[in-house]
Design a protein around this motif. Structure first.
Motif, PDB file in Angstrom:
ATOM      1  N   SER A 170       0.628 -74.765  43.762  1.00 17.88           N
ATOM      2  CA  SER A 170      -0.566 -74.633  44.573  1.00 17.88           C
ATOM      3  C   SER A 170      -1.442 -73.202  44.397  1.00 17.88           C
ATOM      4  N   LEU A 171      -0.475 -72.180  43.951  1.00 15.31           N
ATOM      5  CA  LEU A 171      -1.037 -70.843  43.641  1.00 15.31           C
ATOM      6  C   LEU A 171      -2.019 -71.065  42.338  1.00 15.31           C
ATOM      7  N   TRP A 172      -1.698 -71.604  41.346  1.00 16.60           N
ATOM      8  CA  TRP A 172      -2.521 -71.820  39.969  1.00 16.60           C
ATOM      9  C   TRP A 172      -3.319 -72.912  40.149  1.00 16.60           C
ATOM     10  N   ALA A 173      -3.308 -73.736  41.078  1.00 14.40           N
ATOM     11  CA  ALA A 173      -4.457 -74.861  41.111  1.00 14.40           C
ATOM     12  C   ALA A 173      -5.862 -74.442  40.938  1.00 14.40           C
ATOM     13  N   PRO A 174      -6.350 -73.516  41.947  1.00 15.73           N
ATOM     14  CA  PRO A 174      -7.580 -73.276  41.881  1.00 15.73           C
ATOM     15  C   PRO A 174      -8.076 -72.682  40.557  1.00 15.73           C
ATOM     16  N   PHE A 175      -7.094 -72.165  39.716  1.00 20.88           N
ATOM     17  CA  PHE A 175      -7.581 -71.511  38.538  1.00 20.88           C
ATOM     18  C   PHE A 175      -7.688 -72.587  37.414  1.00 20.88           C
ATOM     19  N   LEU A 176      -6.676 -73.461  37.593  1.00 22.32           N
ATOM     20  CA  LEU A 176      -6.635 -74.639  36.664  1.00 22.32           C
ATOM     21  C   LEU A 176      -7.585 -75.819  37.110  1.00 22.32           C
ATOM     22  N   ASN A 177      -7.833 -76.082  37.992  1.00 23.26           N
ATOM     23  CA  ASN A 177      -8.604 -77.154  38.239  1.00 23.26           C
ATOM     24  C   ASN A 177     -10.106 -76.499  38.581  1.00 23.26           C
ATOM     25  N   GLN A 178     -10.838 -76.295  37.365  1.00 24.73           N
ATOM     26  CA  GLN A 178     -11.959 -75.819  37.484  1.00 24.73           C
ATOM     27  C   GLN A 178     -12.707 -76.221  36.182  1.00 24.73           C
ATOM     28  N   GLU A 179     -13.998 -76.262  36.208  1.00 23.26           N
ATOM     29  CA  GLU A 179     -14.631 -76.785  34.829  1.00 23.26           C
ATOM     30  C   GLU A 179     -14.664 -75.818  33.609  1.00 23.26           C
ATOM     31  N   ARG A 180     -14.948 -74.322  34.197  1.00 26.03           N
ATOM     32  CA  ARG A 180     -15.129 -73.513  33.143  1.00 26.03           C
ATOM     33  C   ARG A 180     -13.820 -73.075  32.384  1.00 26.03           C
ATOM     34  N   PRO A 181     -13.672 -72.772  31.212  1.00 23.13           N
ATOM     35  CA  PRO A 181     -12.611 -72.327  30.305  1.00 23.13           C
ATOM     36  C   PRO A 181     -11.730 -71.184  31.127  1.00 23.13           C
ATOM     37  N   LEU A 182     -10.486 -71.346  31.021  1.00 24.47           N
ATOM     38  CA  LEU A 182      -9.667 -70.426  31.707  1.00 24.47           C
ATOM     39  C   LEU A 182      -8.861 -69.468  30.341  1.00 24.47           C
ATOM     40  N   MET A 183      -8.970 -68.417  30.688  1.00 31.18           N
ATOM     41  CA  MET A 183      -8.098 -67.556  29.536  1.00 31.18           C
ATOM     42  C   MET A 183      -7.072 -66.748  30.176  1.00 31.18           C
ATOM     43  N   ILE A 184      -5.894 -66.697  29.773  1.00 33.80           N
ATOM     44  CA  ILE A 184      -4.826 -66.385  30.193  1.00 33.80           C
ATOM     45  C   ILE A 184      -4.107 -65.318  29.204  1.00 33.80           C
ATOM     46  N   ALA A 185      -4.101 -64.047  29.354  1.00 32.54           N
ATOM     47  CA  ALA A 185      -3.381 -63.101  28.507  1.00 32.54           C
ATOM     48  C   ALA A 185      -2.148 -62.939  28.558  1.00 32.54           C
ATOM     49  N   LEU A 186      -1.491 -62.970  27.254  1.00 24.32           N
ATOM     50  CA  LEU A 186      -0.157 -62.962  27.200  1.00 24.32           C
ATOM     51  C   LEU A 186       0.249 -61.513  26.583  1.00 24.32           C
ATOM     52  N   GLY A 187       1.216 -60.822  27.599  1.00 25.56           N
ATOM     53  CA  GLY A 187       1.469 -59.181  27.064  1.00 25.56           C
ATOM     54  C   GLY A 187       2.247 -59.346  25.810  1.00 25.56           C
ATOM     55  N   VAL A 188       1.902 -58.388  25.008  1.00 31.84           N
ATOM     56  CA  VAL A 188       2.548 -58.150  23.679  1.00 31.84           C
ATOM     57  C   VAL A 188       3.326 -56.858  23.686  1.00 31.84           C
ATOM     58  N   PRO A 189       4.603 -56.628  23.998  1.00 26.29           N
ATOM     59  CA  PRO A 189       5.046 -55.168  24.171  1.00 26.29           C
ATOM     60  C   PRO A 189       4.829 -54.362  22.926  1.00 26.29           C
ATOM     61  N   PHE A 190       5.090 -53.138  23.020  1.00 30.07           N
ATOM     62  CA  PHE A 190       4.701 -52.356  21.825  1.00 30.07           C
ATOM     63  C   PHE A 190       6.428 -51.736  21.365  1.00 30.07           C
ATOM     64  N   PHE A 191       6.416 -51.947  20.352  1.00 31.15           N
ATOM     65  CA  PHE A 191       7.946 -51.673  19.432  1.00 31.15           C
ATOM     66  C   PHE A 191       7.586 -50.705  18.295  1.00 31.15           C
ATOM     67  N   ILE A 192       8.479 -49.907  18.089  1.00 33.17           N
ATOM     68  CA  ILE A 192       8.585 -48.840  16.802  1.00 33.17           C
ATOM     69  C   ILE A 192       9.380 -49.745  15.768  1.00 33.17           C
ATOM     70  N   ARG A 193       8.813 -49.707  14.685  1.00 33.47           N
ATOM     71  CA  ARG A 193       9.480 -50.214  13.581  1.00 33.47           C
ATOM     72  C   ARG A 193      10.000 -49.379  12.478  1.00 33.47           C
ATOM     73  N   PHE A 194      11.149 -49.479  12.023  1.00 36.72           N
ATOM     74  CA  PHE A 194      11.472 -48.650  10.917  1.00 36.72           C
ATOM     75  C   PHE A 194      12.210 -49.658   9.857  1.00 36.72           C
ATOM     76  N   GLY A 195      11.453 -50.046   8.998  1.00 33.68           N
ATOM     77  CA  GLY A 195      11.863 -50.803   8.034  1.00 33.68           C
ATOM     78  C   GLY A 195      12.333 -52.177   8.950  1.00 33.68           C
ATOM     79  N   PRO A 196      13.255 -52.759   8.561  1.00 33.38           N
ATOM     80  CA  PRO A 196      13.771 -54.146   9.260  1.00 33.38           C
ATOM     81  C   PRO A 196      14.293 -54.023  10.607  1.00 33.38           C
ATOM     82  N   VAL A 197      14.251 -52.685  11.073  1.00 32.75           N
ATOM     83  CA  VAL A 197      14.728 -52.485  12.515  1.00 32.75           C
ATOM     84  C   VAL A 197      13.646 -52.166  13.540  1.00 32.75           C
ATOM     85  N   PHE A 198      13.819 -52.820  14.608  1.00 31.06           N
ATOM     86  CA  PHE A 198      12.734 -52.729  15.716  1.00 31.06           C
ATOM     87  C   PHE A 198      13.162 -52.030  16.865  1.00 31.06           C
ATOM     88  N   PHE A 199      12.467 -50.956  17.463  1.00 34.49           N
ATOM     89  CA  PHE A 199      12.937 -50.149  18.483  1.00 34.49           C
ATOM     90  C   PHE A 199      12.223 -49.924  19.701  1.00 34.49           C
TER      91      PHE A 199
END
Length: 249
Positions: A170-199
């Motif tokens: 019910s919450l998402w219906a107004p956004f999904l049931n419309q004619e114009r395109p809908l863009m949903i942004a997916l979060g991409v968290p920040f990592f620090i990379r040291f060679g093969p290791v991610f921190f």
């Protein structure tokens, strides 16, 4: 290897006779001396004499007479057989602790230059400090890879384990049931990379902030020496990806 070098010697008079004799019994029953009754007899004599009297009382002449059955006119200056047997016994003790009991916390030793059997104990060794940066980096890297694999599995078409509730639909219906395109942004968290290791530090979202707040050089030396810190944004949260999959399928 002479393991006695790593031990702290204790005078026979200062150690508990029970502990001393327990260690002596283990050596006497060992395979190292099993087929050598002469050395077992010599060890038993020297050990008991070391417990019952001062080291100075142990004389080469007495050992020759009482252990090896030498005649009264035995002269240690001419006959070196006692010294030869003492040398053999010393080597056998070292052999026992290097082969049969390498992890022993107590030892009986026969130091050079005397005849006393000395009781020794290994000093307590401090555990190396835990490298918290390395553990954190390994954990973060493993978690990120796990999340990435889960997201890939979801996007590959595997059925989701959780479906949207009626309230969520019910919450998402107004956004999904419309004619114009809908863009949903997916979060991409920040990592620090040291060679093969991610921190990842969840309170930091860019490399400059991380450089000001963290000792990145210390982390680099701990987890990946020679690999400079780099920014990485290759992973997404599993919850966010699952929600996106649910509302758009």
């Amino acid at each position: 290897m002479n393991h006695s070098l790593m031990l702290v010697g204790v005078s026979s008079a200062a150690v508990s006779p029970d502990r001393y004799r327990e260690e002596l019994a283990r050596i006497m029953a060992s395979g190292t001396l099993k087929n050598n009754p002469a050395l077992r007899k010599l060890l038993a004599y020297l050990a008991e004499a070391s417990l019952s009297g001062p080291p100075e009382a142990l004389k080469e002449y007495s050992i020759g007479r009482e252990v090896m059955g030498k005649p009264p006119d035995y002269d240690p200056r001419i006959d070196s057989s006692v010294r030869v047997q003492i040398g053999k016994l010393r080597l056998k003790l070292e052999e026992y602790y290097s082969k049969e009991a390498p992890g022993a916390t107590a030892q009986l030793m026969l130091p050079r230059g005397g005849f006393e059997i000395v009781y020794s104990e290994r000093p307590a060794q401090e555990k190396p400090p835990v490298n918290r940066w390395k553990l954190a980096a390994i954990f973060s890297s493993a978690l990120a890879l796990l999340l990435a694999a889960a997201v890939a599995a979801l996007l590959a078409g595997q059925p989701a384990s959780v479906s949207l509730s009626p309230e969520a639909k019910s919450l998402w219906a107004p956004f999904l049931n419309q004619e114009r395109p809908l863009m949903i942004a997916l979060g991409v968290p920040f990592f620090i990379r040291f060679g093969p290791v991610f921190f990842r530090n969840p309170y930091m979202n860019d490399l400059e902030t991380a450089r000001k707040s963290l000792d990145l050089d210390a982390i680099q030396r701990a987890v990946a020496p020679g690999s400079p810190a780099r920014e990485s944004r290759r992973f997404s949260g599993l919850g966010e990806a699952s929600a996106l999959f649910e509302v758009t399928r």
